[in-house]
Design a protein around this motif. Structure first.
Motif, mmCIF file in Angstrom:
data_model
loop_
_atom_site.group_PDB
_atom_site.id
_atom_site.type_symbol
_atom_site.label_atom_id
_atom_site.label_comp_id
_atom_site.label_asym_id
_atom_site.label_seq_id
_atom_site.Cartn_x
_atom_site.Cartn_y
_atom_site.Cartn_z
ATOM 1 N N SER A 124 0.882 -1.279 -0.005
ATOM 2 C CA SER A 124 -0.157 0.110 -0.097
ATOM 3 C C SER A 124 0.750 1.358 0.014
ATOM 4 O O SER A 124 2.101 1.069 -0.073
ATOM 5 C CB SER A 124 -0.985 0.192 1.345
ATOM 6 O OG SER A 124 0.075 0.236 2.373
ATOM 7 N N GLY A 125 0.227 2.316 -0.148
ATOM 8 C CA GLY A 125 0.973 3.775 -0.073
ATOM 9 C C GLY A 125 0.194 4.770 0.139
ATOM 10 O O GLY A 125 -1.034 4.650 0.488
ATOM 11 N N ARG A 126 0.727 5.828 0.271
ATOM 12 C CA ARG A 126 0.243 7.066 0.614
ATOM 13 C C ARG A 126 0.898 8.426 -0.072
ATOM 14 O O ARG A 126 2.283 8.547 -0.112
ATOM 15 C CB ARG A 126 0.264 7.310 2.058
ATOM 16 C CG ARG A 126 -0.501 8.636 2.585
ATOM 17 C CD ARG A 126 -0.382 8.970 4.031
ATOM 18 N NE ARG A 126 -1.130 9.975 4.699
ATOM 19 C CZ ARG A 126 -2.395 10.132 4.358
ATOM 20 N NH1 ARG A 126 -3.398 9.272 4.372
ATOM 21 N NH2 ARG A 126 -3.091 11.268 5.111
ATOM 22 N N PHE A 127 0.163 9.042 -1.099
ATOM 23 C CA PHE A 127 0.671 10.041 -1.934
ATOM 24 C C PHE A 127 0.490 11.438 -1.238
ATOM 25 O O PHE A 127 -0.660 11.562 -1.046
ATOM 26 C CB PHE A 127 0.139 9.636 -3.228
ATOM 27 C CG PHE A 127 0.773 10.771 -4.462
ATOM 28 C CD1 PHE A 127 1.812 10.760 -4.734
ATOM 29 C CD2 PHE A 127 -0.315 11.770 -5.023
ATOM 30 C CE1 PHE A 127 2.482 11.663 -5.644
ATOM 31 C CE2 PHE A 127 0.015 12.576 -5.941
ATOM 32 C CZ PHE A 127 1.350 12.495 -6.321
ATOM 33 N N TYR A 128 1.340 12.270 -1.303
ATOM 34 C CA TYR A 128 0.960 13.761 -0.865
ATOM 35 C C TYR A 128 1.219 14.502 -2.069
ATOM 36 O O TYR A 128 2.327 14.653 -2.649
ATOM 37 C CB TYR A 128 1.885 14.151 0.138
ATOM 38 C CG TYR A 128 1.638 15.455 0.439
ATOM 39 C CD1 TYR A 128 0.610 15.872 1.242
ATOM 40 C CD2 TYR A 128 2.547 16.420 0.141
ATOM 41 C CE1 TYR A 128 0.413 17.199 1.665
ATOM 42 C CE2 TYR A 128 2.352 17.802 0.727
ATOM 43 C CZ TYR A 128 1.309 18.027 1.026
ATOM 44 O OH TYR A 128 1.087 19.375 1.601
ATOM 45 N N SER A 129 0.418 15.365 -2.368
ATOM 46 C CA SER A 129 0.605 16.390 -3.635
ATOM 47 C C SER A 129 -0.511 17.499 -3.581
ATOM 48 O O SER A 129 -1.834 17.122 -3.032
ATOM 49 C CB SER A 129 0.388 15.535 -4.921
ATOM 50 O OG SER A 129 0.522 16.633 -5.934
#
Length: 139
Positions: A124-129
């Protein structure tokens, strides 16, 4: 919803530095800056080179929980991938990501016992933008 494979794949490919996380024997997170992955298969599998004798290798052998972080400081965005890290010491894996000039780090060449491959498998992941974060699963 982001196109994780494309957006994050591009971020990884352009990153000059990778940050890898492990868990020490006391349960504390440990981070380390590394060169970018030598190879990636989508965003599911990332391959790094390291020294077999390193502290990180012993931590991953004891507890494979890991994370990898990449950032794009120009656009202030980043991604954390969570998963597991395997230590691969077989000749196929070592030859797969070996590059000319690696003898600078591993003087005995591709068969150097102090050369191994770390294979990260993302779950899984977490993307910040753009001032927001988004969780995603990795297939």
């Amino acid at each position: 919803m982001i196109d994780a494979e494309k957006t994050i794949g591009n971020l990884i490919d352009k990153a000059g530095v990778s940050f890898i996380g492990s868990v020490d024997s006391e349960g504390f997170p440990n981070m380390k800056a590394m060169l970018p992955p030598r190879k990636r298969e989508g965003i599911k599998y990332l391959y790094f080179t390291t020294n077999t004798s390193s502290m990180r290798v012993s931590q991953y052998k004891e507890k494979p929980n890991a994370c990898v972080y990449f950032c794009d400081k120009r656009f202030f965005r980043g991604v954390m991938l969570k998963g597991t890290m395997e230590v691969l010491e077989d000749s196929h894996s070592k030859e797969m990501i070996w590059r000319e000039g690696d003898t600078m780090y591993y003087p005995l060449g591709v068969t150097d016992p102090d050369y191994c491959v770390l294979r990260f498998t993302a779950s899984s992941g977490r993307f910040y933008s753009n001032f927001k974060s988004e969780n995603f699963e990795v297939d």
